[in-house]
Motif scaffolding. Structure first.
Motif, PDB file in Angstrom:
ATOM      1  N   THR A   7       0.842  -1.190   0.000  1.00 30.78           N
ATOM      2  CA  THR A   7       0.000   0.000   0.000  1.00 30.78           C
ATOM      3  C   THR A   7       0.877   1.240   0.000  1.00 30.78           C
ATOM      4  OG1 THR A   7      -1.763  -1.131   1.211  1.00 30.78           O
ATOM      5  CG2 THR A   7      -1.792   1.270   1.241  1.00 30.78           C
ATOM      6  N   SER A  39       2.577  -1.670 -12.635  1.00 32.79           N
ATOM      7  CA  SER A  39       1.257  -1.125 -12.940  1.00 32.79           C
ATOM      8  C   SER A  39       1.383   0.377 -13.150  1.00 32.79           C
ATOM      9  CB  SER A  39       0.289  -1.410 -11.793  1.00 32.79           C
ATOM     10  OG  SER A  39      -0.908  -0.686 -11.964  1.00 32.79           O
ATOM     11  N   ALA A  97      -4.640   2.213 -11.761  1.00 32.40           N
ATOM     12  CA  ALA A  97      -5.661   1.253 -11.346  1.00 32.40           C
ATOM     13  C   ALA A  97      -6.233   0.546 -12.563  1.00 32.40           C
ATOM     14  CB  ALA A  97      -6.769   1.971 -10.578  1.00 32.40           C
ATOM     15  N   THR A 131      -2.079  -3.607 -15.420  1.00 32.64           N
ATOM     16  CA  THR A 131      -0.870  -4.279 -14.945  1.00 32.64           C
ATOM     17  C   THR A 131      -0.154  -4.906 -16.125  1.00 32.64           C
ATOM     18  OG1 THR A 131      -1.977  -6.392 -14.514  1.00 32.64           O
ATOM     19  CG2 THR A 131      -1.915  -4.789 -12.714  1.00 32.64           C
ATOM     20  N   SER A 159      -2.836  -7.665  -9.074  1.00 33.34           N
ATOM     21  CA  SER A 159      -4.056  -6.928  -9.411  1.00 33.34           C
ATOM     22  C   SER A 159      -3.870  -5.498  -8.929  1.00 33.34           C
ATOM     23  CB  SER A 159      -5.270  -7.568  -8.766  1.00 33.34           C
ATOM     24  OG  SER A 159      -5.135  -7.601  -7.356  1.00 33.34           O
ATOM     25  N   ARG A 160      -4.620  -4.584  -9.498  1.00 33.97           N
ATOM     26  CA  ARG A 160      -4.551  -3.175  -9.066  1.00 33.97           C
ATOM     27  C   ARG A 160      -5.954  -2.590  -9.189  1.00 33.97           C
ATOM     28  NH1 ARG A 160      -0.745   1.279 -10.131  1.00 33.97           N
ATOM     29  NH2 ARG A 160      -1.198   2.781  -8.452  1.00 33.97           N
ATOM     30  N   THR A 192      -5.727   2.907  -6.618  1.00 34.35           N
ATOM     31  CA  THR A 192      -4.432   3.563  -6.762  1.00 34.35           C
ATOM     32  C   THR A 192      -3.474   3.149  -5.658  1.00 34.35           C
ATOM     33  OG1 THR A 192      -5.423   5.468  -7.857  1.00 34.35           O
ATOM     34  CG2 THR A 192      -3.272   5.810  -6.862  1.00 34.35           C
ATOM     35  N   ASP A 244      -3.313   0.295  -3.638  1.00 34.07           N
ATOM     36  CA  ASP A 244      -2.945  -1.082  -3.322  1.00 34.07           C
ATOM     37  C   ASP A 244      -2.470  -1.857  -4.541  1.00 34.07           C
ATOM     38  OD1 ASP A 244      -5.805  -0.819  -1.329  1.00 34.07           O
ATOM     39  OD2 ASP A 244      -3.766  -0.932  -0.537  1.00 34.07           O
ATOM     40  N   PHE A 245      -1.469  -2.708  -4.329  1.00 29.38           N
ATOM     41  CA  PHE A 245      -0.902  -3.499  -5.427  1.00 29.38           C
ATOM     42  C   PHE A 245      -0.424  -4.836  -4.846  1.00 29.38           C
ATOM     43  CE2 PHE A 245       0.374  -4.320  -9.510  1.00 29.38           C
ATOM     44  CZ  PHE A 245       1.730  -4.332  -9.761  1.00 29.38           C
ATOM     45  N   CYS A 282       8.164  -3.827  -2.835  1.00 28.63           N
ATOM     46  CA  CYS A 282       7.194  -3.057  -3.573  1.00 28.63           C
ATOM     47  C   CYS A 282       7.711  -1.624  -3.672  1.00 28.63           C
ATOM     48  CB  CYS A 282       5.852  -3.098  -2.849  1.00 28.63           C
ATOM     49  SG  CYS A 282       4.530  -2.174  -3.640  1.00 28.63           S
ATOM     50  N   SER A 290       6.853   2.511  -5.584  1.00 26.24           N
ATOM     51  CA  SER A 290       5.928   3.350  -6.328  1.00 26.24           C
ATOM     52  C   SER A 290       6.649   4.592  -6.816  1.00 26.24           C
ATOM     53  CB  SER A 290       4.729   3.746  -5.461  1.00 26.24           C
ATOM     54  OG  SER A 290       5.116   4.650  -4.442  1.00 26.24           O
TER      55      SER A 290
END
Lengths: 113, 115
Positions: B24, B49, B52, B55, B67-68, B71, B73-74, B91, B93
């Motif tokens: 997140t 990704s 949203a 991916t 999955s996305r 915005t 969570d991934f 992870c 971003s």
């Protein structure tokens, strides 16, 4: 496809001495170049990046890096190393029109007191 | 801001088990990434990704799914764990503000062992 080479697995320096971590890259077109640092059991932290402009880039914690297009290099430097600089350093590259980074294998820096 | 958060920090799985690694971010970043880090190998991109609902596969996607739906969570899904998936997973971003590529912000990582 782009790639990064960090030719030294380990760099050892004495505190107060200059520190250099080497990086060469291969990419189509103009490169965007990054340096990240990883402390034990932590995620990566951004140090600095080269996008365009001045070949000498200054970043966090007194680090700087020099972009050399003819030698396709982006070496990380610090004039006077500290024991707290001991960490794993990664160089990364992406083409100007992309956002996915390719990382080098990393260089472990040890600064002895 | 908490930045990028990952759960769990550590996990041991048996071969064939499944799990989801949570990620997140609270920086409203469009781009999110999953990497694995193996000793002496640097970071390898698993999936990424750009927003949203969008991916795509990275360099080493086999054995993983993502999955996305939002915005923020991934999540990364391992369906049938194998010893080769023993690794540290990160992870990250980044923002597209000002044009790519922005610096990537990394989570603290999940250390996964498959026995």
């Amino acid at each position: 496809a782009q790639s990064v080479a960090q030719p030294e697995d380990q760099v050892n320096v004495a505190e107060g001495n200059p520190l250099t971590v080497k990086c060469t890259y291969s990419v189509s077109g103009n490169p965007y170049l990054f340096w990240y640092v990883q402390y034990p059991n932590r995620g990566l932290q951004f140090l600095l990046k080269y996008i365009t402009g001045d070949n000498l880039v200054k970043g966090s914690y007194g680090f700087e890096a020099e972009f050399n297009k003819s030698q396709t290099s982006f070496h990380l430097k610090k004039p006077s190393a500290l024991v707290s600089d001991s960490a794993l350093y990664f160089c990364a590259v992406t083409p100007w029109d992309d956002y996915k980074l390719s990382f080098g294998a990393g260089t472990t820096v040890t600064v002895r007191a | 801001n908490a930045g990028v958060t990952q759960t769990p920090k550590f996990r041991i799985l048996k071969i064939g088990q499944s799990m989801t690694l949570q990620c997140t971010q609270d920086m409203n970043h469009n781009y999110m990434y999953w990497y694995r880090q193996d000793p002496g190998m640097g970071l390898k991109l698993i999936y990424y990704s750009v927003g949203a609902g969008i991916t795509d596969k990275g360099e080493v996607p086999n054995g993983y799914n993502v999955s996305r739906s939002t915005t923020e969570d991934f999540p990364l899904r391992l369906e049938l764990a194998a010893p080769s998936q023993t690794s540290v997973y990160f992870c990250a971003s980044s923002s597209i503000a000002g044009g790519p590529p922005g610096e990537q912000f990394f989570g603290p990582g999940t250390r996964l062992t498959v026995l």
